[in-house]
Design an enzyme around this catalytic site. Structure first.
Site, PDB file in Angstrom:
ATOM      1  N   ASP A  32       0.826  -1.211   0.000  1.00  0.00           N
ATOM      2  CA  ASP A  32       0.000   0.000   0.000  1.00  0.00           C
ATOM      3  C   ASP A  32       0.862   1.263   0.000  1.00  0.00           C
ATOM      4  O   ASP A  32       1.961   1.267   0.552  1.00  0.00           O
ATOM      5  CB  ASP A  32      -0.909  -0.019   1.247  1.00  0.00           C
ATOM      6  CG  ASP A  32      -2.085   0.941   1.109  1.00  0.00           C
ATOM      7  OD1 ASP A  32      -2.367   1.398  -0.018  1.00  0.00           O
ATOM      8  OD2 ASP A  32      -2.723   1.223   2.138  1.00  0.00           O
ATOM      9  N   HIS A  49       2.300   3.455  -9.132  1.00  0.00           N
ATOM     10  CA  HIS A  49       2.109   2.021  -9.391  1.00  0.00           C
ATOM     11  C   HIS A  49       3.326   1.437 -10.126  1.00  0.00           C
ATOM     12  O   HIS A  49       3.735   0.316  -9.856  1.00  0.00           O
ATOM     13  CB  HIS A  49       0.831   1.794 -10.199  1.00  0.00           C
ATOM     14  CG  HIS A  49      -0.417   2.182  -9.448  1.00  0.00           C
ATOM     15  ND1 HIS A  49      -0.624   1.839  -8.132  1.00  0.00           N
ATOM     16  CD2 HIS A  49      -1.516   2.906  -9.818  1.00  0.00           C
ATOM     17  CE1 HIS A  49      -1.799   2.327  -7.724  1.00  0.00           C
ATOM     18  NE2 HIS A  49      -2.350   2.977  -8.738  1.00  0.00           N
ATOM     19  N   LEU A 143      10.699 -20.508  -5.011  1.00  0.00           N
ATOM     20  CA  LEU A 143       9.659 -19.722  -4.320  1.00  0.00           C
ATOM     21  C   LEU A 143       8.303 -19.845  -5.028  1.00  0.00           C
ATOM     22  O   LEU A 143       8.240 -19.779  -6.260  1.00  0.00           O
ATOM     23  CB  LEU A 143      10.095 -18.251  -4.315  1.00  0.00           C
ATOM     24  CG  LEU A 143       9.108 -17.232  -3.755  1.00  0.00           C
ATOM     25  CD1 LEU A 143       9.045 -17.331  -2.239  1.00  0.00           C
ATOM     26  CD2 LEU A 143       9.513 -15.812  -4.154  1.00  0.00           C
TER      27      LEU A 143
HETATM   28  C1  IPE Z   1      -5.457  -2.717  -0.152  1.00  0.00           C
HETATM   29  O1  IPE Z   1      -5.122  -1.383  -0.317  1.00  0.00           O
HETATM   30  C2  IPE Z   1      -5.392  -3.430  -1.465  1.00  0.00           C
HETATM   31  C3  IPE Z   1      -4.060  -3.574  -2.073  1.00  0.00           C
HETATM   32  C4  IPE Z   1      -2.924  -3.156  -1.560  1.00  0.00           C
HETATM   33  C5  IPE Z   1      -4.021  -4.251  -3.340  1.00  0.00           C
HETATM   34  P1  IPE Z   1      -6.238  -0.243  -0.487  1.00  0.00           P
HETATM   35  O2  IPE Z   1      -5.494   1.033  -0.620  1.00  0.00           O
HETATM   36  O3  IPE Z   1      -7.155  -0.606  -1.580  1.00  0.00           O
HETATM   37  O4  IPE Z   1      -7.013  -0.346   0.890  1.00  0.00           O
HETATM   38  P2  IPE Z   1      -7.926   0.724   1.645  1.00  0.00           P
HETATM   39  O5  IPE Z   1      -8.991   1.161   0.685  1.00  0.00           O
HETATM   40  O6  IPE Z   1      -7.042   1.865   2.038  1.00  0.00           O
HETATM   41  O7  IPE Z   1      -8.444  -0.013   2.844  1.00  0.00           O
HETATM   42  C1  IPE Z   2      -1.579   0.268  -3.443  1.00  0.00           C
HETATM   43  O1  IPE Z   2      -1.382   1.636  -3.445  1.00  0.00           O
HETATM   44  C2  IPE Z   2      -1.857  -0.271  -4.824  1.00  0.00           C
HETATM   45  C3  IPE Z   2      -3.230  -0.748  -5.028  1.00  0.00           C
HETATM   46  C4  IPE Z   2      -4.158  -0.770  -4.114  1.00  0.00           C
HETATM   47  C5  IPE Z   2      -3.572  -1.247  -6.339  1.00  0.00           C
HETATM   48  P1  IPE Z   2      -2.582   2.659  -3.423  1.00  0.00           P
HETATM   49  O2  IPE Z   2      -2.953   2.975  -4.839  1.00  0.00           O
HETATM   50  O3  IPE Z   2      -3.673   2.177  -2.557  1.00  0.00           O
HETATM   51  O4  IPE Z   2      -1.889   3.931  -2.771  1.00  0.00           O
HETATM   52  P2  IPE Z   2      -2.513   4.946  -1.715  1.00  0.00           P
HETATM   53  O5  IPE Z   2      -3.054   4.133  -0.580  1.00  0.00           O
HETATM   54  O6  IPE Z   2      -3.585   5.706  -2.443  1.00  0.00           O
HETATM   55  O7  IPE Z   2      -1.350   5.792  -1.327  1.00  0.00           O
HETATM   56 MG    MG Z   3      -4.097   2.377  -0.583  1.00  0.00          MG
END
Ligand code: IPE
Ligand code: IPE
Ligand code: MG
Length: 254
Positions: A32, A49, A143
């Site tokens: 995240d 990303h 792995l």
């Molecule tokens: C969880 O992250 C999903 C992934 C890392 C793929 P999100 O950014 O979607 O989660 P919330 O919405 O903050 O809980």
């Molecule tokens: C995690 O990073 C990637 C996915 C959930 C696909 P985020 O896109 O949730 O990044 P933040 O949480 O907005 O910083």
């Molecule tokens: Mg996120």
């Protein structure tokens, strides 16, 4: 339909073991913070990303070096479809790019790739590419890399419940024989040991529908750093934290 996993080889973690400074068998990571990483640099979310995908390469390198058996990466949740078509297209484009350009390298590193989640939602073309990657790497002995794609823990439990109900209706399963192992065997992760540790980056302290059943006794590690900043040292830091934890599984402290 989600792709079936390999035949069951392992169940839940045995009761009463302690990490005892050892390495975990299975690390699962909620990657995240990509969006915040990009925003802090004045960049579009897709740049975050992309940088996150590079962090995956570093994580894999460290995981292989540590001798880890299973690494699960939460790549796209069943709720991430709510992000809107532009970001979803960016993310699936990135996934497609990595499948085309990285799978051969992962294969040469003896990595076995598995996908868990409602991957049919990505459409037939991408589904076919995911299936190809699974087939190509199916016999690898290094792995095991599980990518959770359009994955949601609650929906996984719902589909397992339906499958168990159908088995009962066909007369193949006695309701009294339903136990935790039966449920585990009907999950998308059938045959994969439960994660020993679940890591979440970016300072958020929640599971966001990740491995709800399997996380029952996982050690939870929350890191402040954003996923694109995750390094080999970050992975090794997680192993150190895990090595200091005492796992009791409900038993008396040692
Ligand atoms: C969880 O992250 C999903 C992934 C890392 C793929 P999100 O950014 O979607 O989660 P919330 O919405 O903050 O809980
Ligand atoms: C995690 O990073 C990637 C996915 C959930 C696909 P985020 O896109 O949730 O990044 P933040 O949480 O907005 O910083
Ligand atoms: Mg996120």
């Amino acid at each position: 339909m989600p792709l079936p996993l390999a035949a069951a080889t392992a169940g839940a973690n045995p009761v009463g073991t302690s990490s005892g400074g050892s390495v975990p068998r299975h690390v699962a990571i909620i990657m995240d913070g990509n969006g915040r990483w990009a925003a802090s640099r004045g960049l579009p979310r897709i740049a975050g990303h992309r940088a996150g995908a590079e962090a995956v390469t570093r994580c894999l390198k460290a995981a292989r070096a540590s001798g880890l058996e299973y690494l699960t990466l939460y790549t796209f949740s069943s709720e991430n479809w709510r992000r809107g078509p532009a970001e979803v297209a960016d993310l699936t484009g990135l996934l497609r790019f990595y499948l085309r350009h990285k799978v051969a390298e992962l294969h040469s590193q003896q990595i076995r790739i598995l996908f868990v989640g409602e991957i049919h939602r990505f459409g037939p073309d991408l589904c076919a590419e995911l299936a190809r990657a699974e087939r190509l790497t199916a016999n690898n002995t290094g792995l095991t890399l599980l990518l959770a794609l359009s994955y949601g823990g609650r929906s996984e439990i719902v589909q397992a419940t339906k499958a168990i109900a159908r088995a009962v209706m066909r007369g193949e399963l006695d309701p009294d024989a339903i136990d935790e192992n039966v449920v585990s065997r009907h999950l998308l992760t059938a045959g994969i040991p439960d994660p020993d540790v679940i890591v979440r980056t970016s300072g958020e302290h929640r599971l966001s529908n990740f491995l709800l059943w399997q996380s029952a006794y996982a050690e939870l590690v929350f890191l402040e750093e954003l996923w694109p900043d995750f390094s080999e040292a970050s992975f090794n830091h997680v192993l150190e934290i895990y090595g200091r934890r005492e796992r009791r599984f409900g038993a008396r402290p040692a």
